[in-house]
Design a protein around this motif. Structure first.
Motif, PDB file in Angstrom:
ATOM      1  N   SER A  11       0.809  -1.222   0.000  1.00  0.00           N
ATOM      2  CA  SER A  11       0.000   0.000   0.000  1.00  0.00           C
ATOM      3  C   SER A  11       0.828   1.251   0.000  1.00  0.00           C
ATOM      4  CB  SER A  11      -0.882   0.017   1.231  1.00  0.00           C
ATOM      5  OG  SER A  11      -0.074   0.287   2.334  1.00  0.00           O
ATOM      6  N   LYS A 303      -0.651   1.776  -1.836  1.00  0.00           N
ATOM      7  CA  LYS A 303      -2.044   2.213  -1.843  1.00  0.00           C
ATOM      8  C   LYS A 303      -2.982   1.027  -1.609  1.00  0.00           C
ATOM      9  CE  LYS A 303      -1.561   6.224  -4.903  1.00  0.00           C
ATOM     10  NZ  LYS A 303      -1.889   6.774  -6.244  1.00  0.00           N
ATOM     11  N   THR A 307      -5.473   0.736   1.550  1.00  0.00           N
ATOM     12  CA  THR A 307      -6.909   0.551   1.348  1.00  0.00           C
ATOM     13  C   THR A 307      -7.420  -0.629   2.155  1.00  0.00           C
ATOM     14  OG1 THR A 307      -6.778   1.480  -0.878  1.00  0.00           O
ATOM     15  CG2 THR A 307      -8.704   0.138  -0.373  1.00  0.00           C
ATOM     16  N   LYS A 310      -7.996   0.355   5.836  1.00  0.00           N
ATOM     17  CA  LYS A 310      -8.936   1.419   6.194  1.00  0.00           C
ATOM     18  C   LYS A 310     -10.189   0.845   6.855  1.00  0.00           C
ATOM     19  CE  LYS A 310      -7.650   5.129   3.003  1.00  0.00           C
ATOM     20  NZ  LYS A 310      -8.078   5.975   1.863  1.00  0.00           N
ATOM     21  N   LYS A 318     -13.820  -1.262  -0.502  1.00  0.00           N
ATOM     22  CA  LYS A 318     -12.434  -1.738  -0.555  1.00  0.00           C
ATOM     23  C   LYS A 318     -12.196  -2.569  -1.807  1.00  0.00           C
ATOM     24  CE  LYS A 318     -11.381  -1.922   4.400  1.00  0.00           C
ATOM     25  NZ  LYS A 318     -10.959  -2.797   5.521  1.00  0.00           N
ATOM     26  N   LYS A 321     -11.991  -0.257  -4.883  1.00  0.00           N
ATOM     27  CA  LYS A 321     -10.756   0.516  -4.917  1.00  0.00           C
ATOM     28  C   LYS A 321      -9.558  -0.360  -5.243  1.00  0.00           C
ATOM     29  CE  LYS A 321      -8.098   4.119  -4.316  1.00  0.00           C
ATOM     30  NZ  LYS A 321      -8.075   5.208  -5.330  1.00  0.00           N
TER      31      LYS A 321
END
Length: 333
Positions: A11, A303, A307, A310, A318, A321
């Motif tokens: 991420s 990223k 994600t 989160k 999720k 994304k």
């Protein structure tokens, strides 16, 4: 685990470009590719103070000016975002960037890589380090267990300095390999976290015992050994990254073709060791945008993992994304 699967489990930290100052300073009238180019501002990322940079850069710029046939003026900036914005608004026409800053410049500032740095030892890469002061009690233990492991285990007791958010070796690479892979958020983990602004500032913060640990590139440490040997002797390397693709040389895509060709000829053929040695390099080789796909993959990978972590996103959000980010990975060829 294959490379693509590994990438898809990572991420990215959210990075904000601090560009307001340079926006006000830049001329919004981008150079017309058909207009006569009377001089070129060449962006120089000041990983050290400008006083240290000038003696290195002025002979190099003079040689470039002679080959290209028009004045080449070093454009010194203190933050990566500044040279990106200067190139975006036509105040800078060419630059020596880092990998991460190039990717941003290619995205927003019409930048195109055409050459790549070759290190003094012939390699086309460099390293990110974690450093600590030799007299700091943590240093011996950090070296014994591994600096990355020590920092992860003891972050709550440590003060830490990154370079700045658009630095490849001073932020992206160490934040990925040390923190993201271990699901750690630096802003929450450390006793105190700062962004020192450049490699030299990070190194001096450690040498002067202002922070316990900082990020820096091996190239910056080599320069510090020449410019401030007393400070360099106080610094111990406690972690080394995998090899990072070496820096790109870029120009704006809308430069006239003849100017591009002259810049290429200069960089592909320039071998003056007396001028190049202070840069810790042996020369340059032809390159293209894809040379820095690894850096793009690191950013997208981070990223993806961010994600996944989160808590304010639903499972469906999720999934959507992450699917978008995985598609971006597939588009990198």
């Amino acid at each position: 685990m294959n490379r693509r699967t590994f990438i898809q489990q990572a991420s990215l930290f959210t990075i904000t470009l601090a560009s307001s100052k340079i926006l006000s300073a830049c001329n919004s009238n981008v150079n017309d590719s058909n207009a006569a180019i009377k001089e070129i501002n060449f962006g120089v990322l000041s990983t050290e103070s400008q006083d240290n940079q000038k003696p290195i850069w002025e002979p190099f710029a003079a040689a470039m000016s002679q080959e290209v046939g028009i004045p080449i003026k070093p454009f010194y900036v203190t933050q990566y975002a500044a040279v990106i914005e200067a190139m975006r608004f036509g105040k800078v026409q060419a630059a020596w960037l880092g990998g991460k800053s190039y990717i941003e410049a290619a995205r927003v500032a019409n930048a195109e890589a055409f050459a790549q740095v070759v290190s003094a030892d012939g390699t086309r890469g460099y390293y990110s380090h974690l450093i600590a002061n030799k007299d700091n009690p943590i240093t011996a233990e950090a070296k014994a267990v591994g600096g990355d492991k020590y920092v992860i285990q003891n972050a709550a007791k440590l003060t830490f300095a990154f370079n700045e958010p658009n630095s490849t070796s001073g932020f992206l690479v160490p934040s990925y390999y040390i923190f993201t892979k271990n699901n750690i958020e630096p802003k929450k983990a450390f006793k105190r976290l700062i962004f020192a602004g450049n490699h030299e500032a990070c190194a001096l913060a450690v040498a002067n015992k202002q922070v316990d640990v900082a990020t820096v590139s091996n190239e910056a440490l080599n320069r510090l050994e020449r410019t401030n040997p007393t400070a360099r002797k106080k610094i111990e390397i406690i972690w080394q990254s995998p090899l990072i693709p070496s820096d790109p040389i870029v120009y704006r895509q809308d430069l006239p073709a003849d100017i591009k060709k002259r810049l290429q000829n200069f960089f592909y053929n320039y071998k003056d060791a007396k001028v190049l040695t202070p840069f810790e390099i042996s020369g340059f080789v032809p390159a293209e945008d894809k040379n820095w796909h690894t850096i793009r993959e690191l950013e997208i990978a981070k990223k993806i993992q961010e994600t996944q972590a989160k808590e304010n996103l639903s499972a469906q959000e999720k999934q959507q994304k992450i699917a978008e980010l995985n598609q971006q990975l597939k588009e990198i060829e």
